[in-house]
Design an enzyme around this catalytic site. Structure first.
Site, PDB file in Angstrom:
ATOM      1  CD  GLU A 108      20.580 -30.558   4.003  1.00  0.00           C
ATOM      2  OE1 GLU A 108      21.001 -29.679   4.757  1.00  0.00           O
ATOM      3  OE2 GLU A 108      20.520 -30.414   2.771  1.00  0.00           O
ATOM      4  CE1 TYR A 162      18.524 -25.650   5.035  1.00  0.00           C
ATOM      5  CE2 TYR A 162      19.613 -27.287   6.423  1.00  0.00           C
ATOM      6  CZ  TYR A 162      19.449 -26.667   5.191  1.00  0.00           C
ATOM      7  OH  TYR A 162      20.185 -27.078   4.128  1.00  0.00           O
ATOM      8  CG  ASP A 178      20.648 -21.926   4.194  1.00  0.00           C
ATOM      9  OD1 ASP A 178      20.070 -21.086   3.474  1.00  0.00           O
ATOM     10  OD2 ASP A 178      21.796 -22.327   3.966  1.00  0.00           O
TER      11      ASP A 178
END
Length: 290
Positions: free
Chosen positions: A37, A120, A138
């Site tokens: 991520e 997020y 996102d």
DNA sequence: TACACGTGGCC
DNA sequence: TGGCCAAGTGT
């Protein structure tokens, strides 16, 4: 527009079309998900893949990364861009080591408190690493919802209350299904409902898509900001940092001076790199990664 | 709320 | 060719 007209076809589409990515495999650790991520923030999957693999091989746990200087993280980051992410990932690993027993936390709030983790990433890790029911918004999800539900080609500049409510409304009740739904919408946005030239012919919900039904009207919102790069401080910072990344140990200032001609800009960039903690000036006046 | 923050690939 | 874009965060 009912929930099932969107959710079920997209879940079925994902089951058939999902890419096999390392951080999605059943044996992927929460650390692997967290690293992915960080790397995927503003960076395409194709460029992340090799760096992610090497990163996990070298640092299989947050404790392993935290044991090394932050400069090693910056060096291993390579040319992924936005190297402050490497620094923040190292800082997150340190916080996980010191405050969470070396285990990536599973609560949204604990994740959000980590350096470099915003809304997020906190939601994504809770959902994808721990199977929780989270609203994951996102740029892909937002674009899919803007088109299919709102009927506009692109979402607003920043997340709105309406988007958040819509995301919560669509989210399946069952946590594992909710997590799969979140990654499925993201995947649809990444592979089919793309920003440029969407592949509507391969979309499982094109018949239900509000934007399609409206005749795919062109975007008429405020102009989206253009990213200039050539000649900017960002490019200058990148050049300076590349010198240090590709050098073992330290370099004299002349090596940095040779990397960029504009003196005031170079000095400003170097100062900002030092302020960010990406570059260290040594007592002997030479420069190195931290 | 805007803006800064890297890099490379695509058409 | 160069504008546009790529799983955002911090200030």
């Amino acid at each position: 527009m009912t929930t099932s007209t969107l959710v079920e076809p997209i879940l079925r589409w994902y089951d058939e079309h999902a890419r096999d990515l390392p951080w999605r495999r059943p044996d992927a650790t929460p650390w692997s998900v967290l690293v992915s991520e960080f790397m995927l923030q503003q960076t395409p999957v194709a460029r992340v893949l090799p760096v992610h693999e090497a990163w996990l091989a070298r640092w299989p746990t947050p404790v392993a990364l935290a044991a090394e200087p932050s400069g090693e993280a910056v060096r291993a980051w390579g040319r992924l861009g936005y190297p402050r992410r490497a620094l923040r990932l190292h800082a997150a690993a340190t916080a996980i080591t010191e405050h969470h027993g070396g285990v990536v936390p599973d609560s949204y709030d604990d994740l959000l408190a980590l350096p470099g983790v915003g809304d997020y990433t906190a939601a994504a890790v809770a959902a994808f690493a721990y199977g929780q029911r989270q609203v994951v918004l996102d740029t892909n999800v937002r674009r899919v919802l803007a088109r299919t539900v709102t009927g506009t080609e692109f979402p607003a500049r920043s997340v709105t209350r309406a988007e958040r409510d819509l995301g919560a409304e669509l989210l399946p009740a069952d946590p594992p299904t909710a997590a799969t739904w979140s990654v499925a919408v993201m995947e649809l946005g990444a592979l089919v409902c793309t920003a440029d030239r969407p592949r509507c012919g391969g979309c499982p919900v094109t018949d239900a898509c509000a934007w399609q039904q409206a005749g795919a009207p062109a975007y008429d919102g405020p102009p989206r900001p253009v990213q200039t790069y050539a000649g900017t401080d960002r490019q200058c910072r990148g050049r300076l940092l590349a010198v240090l990344r590709d050098t073992h140990g330290s370099v004299p200032k002349e090596r940095l001076d040779a990397a960029w001609d504009d003196v005031p800009q170079r000095e400003r960039a170097l100062a900002s790199l030092i302020a960010d903690g990406l570059v260290a000036e040594q007592p002997d006046g030479r420069y190195a990664l931290p």
